[in-house]
Write a protein that holds these residues in place. Structure first.
Motif, PDB file in Angstrom:
ATOM      1  N   GLU A 245       0.830  -1.204   0.000  1.00 47.62           N
ATOM      2  CA  GLU A 245       0.000   0.000   0.000  1.00 47.62           C
ATOM      3  C   GLU A 245       0.867   1.256   0.000  1.00 47.62           C
ATOM      4  O   GLU A 245       0.672   2.181  -0.804  1.00 47.62           O
ATOM      5  CB  GLU A 245      -0.906  -0.019   1.231  1.00 47.62           C
ATOM      6  CG  GLU A 245      -1.496   1.320   1.647  1.00 47.62           C
ATOM      7  CD  GLU A 245      -2.702   1.750   0.851  1.00 47.62           C
ATOM      8  OE1 GLU A 245      -3.221   2.852   1.091  1.00 47.62           O
ATOM      9  OE2 GLU A 245      -3.131   0.979  -0.027  1.00 47.62           O
ATOM     10  N   LEU A 246       1.848   1.303   0.891  1.00 47.82           N
ATOM     11  CA  LEU A 246       2.727   2.461   0.982  1.00 47.82           C
ATOM     12  C   LEU A 246       3.601   2.579  -0.264  1.00 47.82           C
ATOM     13  O   LEU A 246       3.772   3.672  -0.818  1.00 47.82           O
ATOM     14  CB  LEU A 246       3.610   2.361   2.219  1.00 47.82           C
ATOM     15  CG  LEU A 246       2.933   2.532   3.577  1.00 47.82           C
ATOM     16  CD1 LEU A 246       3.911   2.224   4.703  1.00 47.82           C
ATOM     17  CD2 LEU A 246       2.378   3.938   3.741  1.00 47.82           C
ATOM     18  N   GLY A 247       4.174   1.462  -0.697  1.00 44.39           N
ATOM     19  CA  GLY A 247       5.051   1.492  -1.860  1.00 44.39           C
ATOM     20  C   GLY A 247       4.347   1.994  -3.099  1.00 44.39           C
ATOM     21  O   GLY A 247       4.879   2.819  -3.852  1.00 44.39           O
ATOM     22  N   SER A 248       3.135   1.512  -3.330  1.00 44.93           N
ATOM     23  CA  SER A 248       2.352   1.971  -4.476  1.00 44.93           C
ATOM     24  C   SER A 248       2.059   3.466  -4.387  1.00 44.93           C
ATOM     25  O   SER A 248       2.146   4.197  -5.377  1.00 44.93           O
ATOM     26  CB  SER A 248       1.039   1.183  -4.548  1.00 44.93           C
ATOM     27  OG  SER A 248       0.194   1.708  -5.553  1.00 44.93           O
ATOM     28  N   THR A 249       1.731   3.932  -3.184  1.00 40.10           N
ATOM     29  CA  THR A 249       1.449   5.348  -2.989  1.00 40.10           C
ATOM     30  C   THR A 249       2.699   6.193  -3.227  1.00 40.10           C
ATOM     31  O   THR A 249       2.635   7.245  -3.877  1.00 40.10           O
ATOM     32  CB  THR A 249       0.924   5.609  -1.570  1.00 40.10           C
ATOM     33  OG1 THR A 249      -0.256   4.817  -1.363  1.00 40.10           O
ATOM     34  CG2 THR A 249       0.575   7.076  -1.373  1.00 40.10           C
ATOM     35  N   PHE A 250       3.840   5.751  -2.706  1.00 42.34           N
ATOM     36  CA  PHE A 250       5.094   6.479  -2.920  1.00 42.34           C
ATOM     37  C   PHE A 250       5.405   6.592  -4.411  1.00 42.34           C
ATOM     38  O   PHE A 250       5.815   7.642  -4.903  1.00 42.34           O
ATOM     39  CB  PHE A 250       6.253   5.758  -2.215  1.00 42.34           C
ATOM     40  CG  PHE A 250       6.193   5.814  -0.714  1.00 42.34           C
ATOM     41  CD1 PHE A 250       5.327   6.664  -0.046  1.00 42.34           C
ATOM     42  CD2 PHE A 250       7.019   4.994   0.051  1.00 42.34           C
ATOM     43  CE1 PHE A 250       5.275   6.706   1.346  1.00 42.34           C
ATOM     44  CE2 PHE A 250       6.994   5.033   1.435  1.00 42.34           C
ATOM     45  CZ  PHE A 250       6.115   5.890   2.080  1.00 42.34           C
ATOM     46  N   ILE A 251       5.223   5.492  -5.142  1.00 37.65           N
ATOM     47  CA  ILE A 251       5.549   5.460  -6.570  1.00 37.65           C
ATOM     48  C   ILE A 251       4.627   6.382  -7.370  1.00 37.65           C
ATOM     49  O   ILE A 251       5.086   7.219  -8.163  1.00 37.65           O
ATOM     50  CB  ILE A 251       5.461   4.023  -7.111  1.00 37.65           C
ATOM     51  CG1 ILE A 251       6.581   3.164  -6.517  1.00 37.65           C
ATOM     52  CG2 ILE A 251       5.559   4.010  -8.637  1.00 37.65           C
ATOM     53  CD1 ILE A 251       6.424   1.685  -6.790  1.00 37.65           C
ATOM     54  N   THR A 252       3.319   6.218  -7.184  1.00 35.47           N
ATOM     55  CA  THR A 252       2.381   7.017  -7.977  1.00 35.47           C
ATOM     56  C   THR A 252       2.498   8.498  -7.651  1.00 35.47           C
ATOM     57  O   THR A 252       2.377   9.352  -8.536  1.00 35.47           O
ATOM     58  CB  THR A 252       0.934   6.541  -7.751  1.00 35.47           C
ATOM     59  OG1 THR A 252       0.643   6.490  -6.345  1.00 35.47           O
ATOM     60  CG2 THR A 252       0.726   5.153  -8.356  1.00 35.47           C
ATOM     61  N   ARG A 253       2.738   8.819  -6.389  1.00 38.09           N
ATOM     62  CA  ARG A 253       2.906  10.231  -6.019  1.00 38.09           C
ATOM     63  C   ARG A 253       4.124  10.827  -6.703  1.00 38.09           C
ATOM     64  O   ARG A 253       4.094  11.951  -7.203  1.00 38.09           O
ATOM     65  CB  ARG A 253       3.029  10.351  -4.494  1.00 38.09           C
ATOM     66  CG  ARG A 253       2.984  11.784  -3.970  1.00 38.09           C
ATOM     67  CD  ARG A 253       1.558  12.318  -4.009  1.00 38.09           C
ATOM     68  NE  ARG A 253       1.481  13.699  -3.598  1.00 38.09           N
ATOM     69  CZ  ARG A 253       1.295  14.114  -2.343  1.00 38.09           C
ATOM     70  NH1 ARG A 253       1.176  13.211  -1.382  1.00 38.09           N
ATOM     71  NH2 ARG A 253       1.207  15.393  -2.061  1.00 38.09           N
ATOM     72  N   GLU A 254       5.204  10.076  -6.744  1.00 38.51           N
ATOM     73  CA  GLU A 254       6.429  10.575  -7.374  1.00 38.51           C
ATOM     74  C   GLU A 254       6.273  10.690  -8.888  1.00 38.51           C
ATOM     75  O   GLU A 254       6.916  11.534  -9.521  1.00 38.51           O
ATOM     76  CB  GLU A 254       7.596   9.651  -7.030  1.00 38.51           C
ATOM     77  CG  GLU A 254       8.941  10.248  -7.371  1.00 38.51           C
ATOM     78  CD  GLU A 254      10.084   9.666  -6.549  1.00 38.51           C
ATOM     79  OE1 GLU A 254      11.168   9.533  -7.096  1.00 38.51           O
ATOM     80  OE2 GLU A 254       9.871   9.352  -5.360  1.00 38.51           O
ATOM     81  N   LEU A 255       5.423   9.877  -9.475  1.00 35.12           N
ATOM     82  CA  LEU A 255       5.202   9.921 -10.925  1.00 35.12           C
ATOM     83  C   LEU A 255       4.115  10.914 -11.325  1.00 35.12           C
ATOM     84  O   LEU A 255       3.808  11.046 -12.507  1.00 35.12           O
ATOM     85  CB  LEU A 255       4.825   8.516 -11.426  1.00 35.12           C
ATOM     86  CG  LEU A 255       5.930   7.457 -11.320  1.00 35.12           C
ATOM     87  CD1 LEU A 255       5.371   6.090 -11.679  1.00 35.12           C
ATOM     88  CD2 LEU A 255       7.105   7.817 -12.226  1.00 35.12           C
TER      89      LEU A 255
END
Length: 318
Positions: A245-255
């Protein structure tokens, strides 16, 4: 050690309170189009914060109504010609700045049983305080504030999904993970592929990317990659879902992909996450650190110039 445990407990208590009091988890704030909005970053190094720190900074932004992604220490803002604003009357003392953490390396020399000197290197959790540019006065800093890009036109809410698509393709190719479409989303370790529902079944495109990257984070569990599922046995299922959950959020936010409004995972696992956090103050630190590692690992496939290895857990929390 007692000080470190107390610090972990204080931070965990903050996150637990945020999860218990709000409908949206603290790592999923509303998204907007602006070059100065997005994933929290340090104003001096321009590097994004990792580990537990993005969560702490997002909670502070929500609490104080801050919009910019740029953060810095008192001295960093002073060096740039800024001045920290006076603490508002409605903000309790000591809560205007935001406390974040980092791991500081310590080396001790001791003698073994034979009298030979040996070095013991370990890491100690420390904290320091940062402020958002919205809490800093100074016209020289105006270029760091949200609103410097005109987003009042017809395309104000235009989202460019191309970076996310390219990052997804690069990660799949780089890891050699297959992508299949079906009725539900999951990662299959035995055959090393992820499955997500067809794109057309998602109400919004950001939900597709959030789901795909969620499953790709799970794929980093593989022993040939980060092998993180074997490092934490207790609460392993809840841990795995929170990391994804956190990893996906970190990735999409950065993209630059808006936060998904799909709270399925959040609702399904919230009780387990809260229980684990209350029982173990290290739980959220381990999950956020591993999520940062997974995010960096996956994003690196789309950055051919990046050749350094994924940072260790000890230096990810900065």
């Amino acid at each position: 050690m007692a000080v470190q445990n107390e610090l972990r407990q204080q931070i965990t208590d903050q996150i637990v309170a945020a999860l218990e009091s709000g409908d949206v988890p603290p790592w999923r704030r509303p998204w907007r189009v602006d070059r100065n909005a997005g994933f929290p970053a340090n104003v001096a190094s321009k590097k994004p914060y990792r580990g537990i720190n993005p969560i702490l900074l997002e909670m502070a932004s929500a609490r104080h109504g801050l919009n910019s992604k740029w953060w810095g220490t008192f001295n960093q803002w002073k060096a740039l010609g800024g001045r920290i604003m006076k603490r508002p009357a409605d903000v309790p003392e000591g809560q205007w700045g935001t406390q974040i953490v980092f791991w500081s390396p310590i080396t001790k020399t001791s003698k073994d049983d034979t009298g030979q000197e040996e070095e013991d290197r370990f890491f100690v959790l420390k904290s320091y305080t940062v402020f958002n540019v919205d809490q800093v006065e100074g016209e020289r800093l105006d270029h760091l504030r949200v609103g410097q890009v005109d987003t009042d036109g017809d395309d104000a809410q235009f989202v460019d999904y191309q970076p996310a698509e390219e990052a997804l393709e690069a990660a799949l190719l780089g890891m050699g993970v297959g992508l299949r479409y079906g009725g539900r989303a999951f990662y299959c370790p035995s055959q090393d592929y992820i499955q997500v529902p067809p794109r057309a079944t998602f109400d919004r495109l950001e939900e597709f990317y959030a789901t795909a990257f969620h499953e790709l984070v799970h794929a980093t569990e593989h022993p040939a990659r980060l092998n993180w599922s074997r490092k934490e046995k207790e609460n392993s299922y809840a841990m795995g879902e929170l990391v994804a959950e956190l990893g996906s959020t970190f990735i999409t936010r950065e993209l630059g992909v808006p936060a998904s409004e799909d709270m399925t995972n959040h609702v399904a696992y919230l009780a387990d996450w809260l229980k684990a956090m209350k029982n173990d103050p290290k739980f959220i630190f381990i999950a956020s650190s591993q999520a940062s590692k997974a995010a960096e690992f996956l994003l690196a496939f789309g950055r051919p110039q990046a050749t350094e290895e994924v940072e260790s857990e000890a230096v990810l929390v900065r």
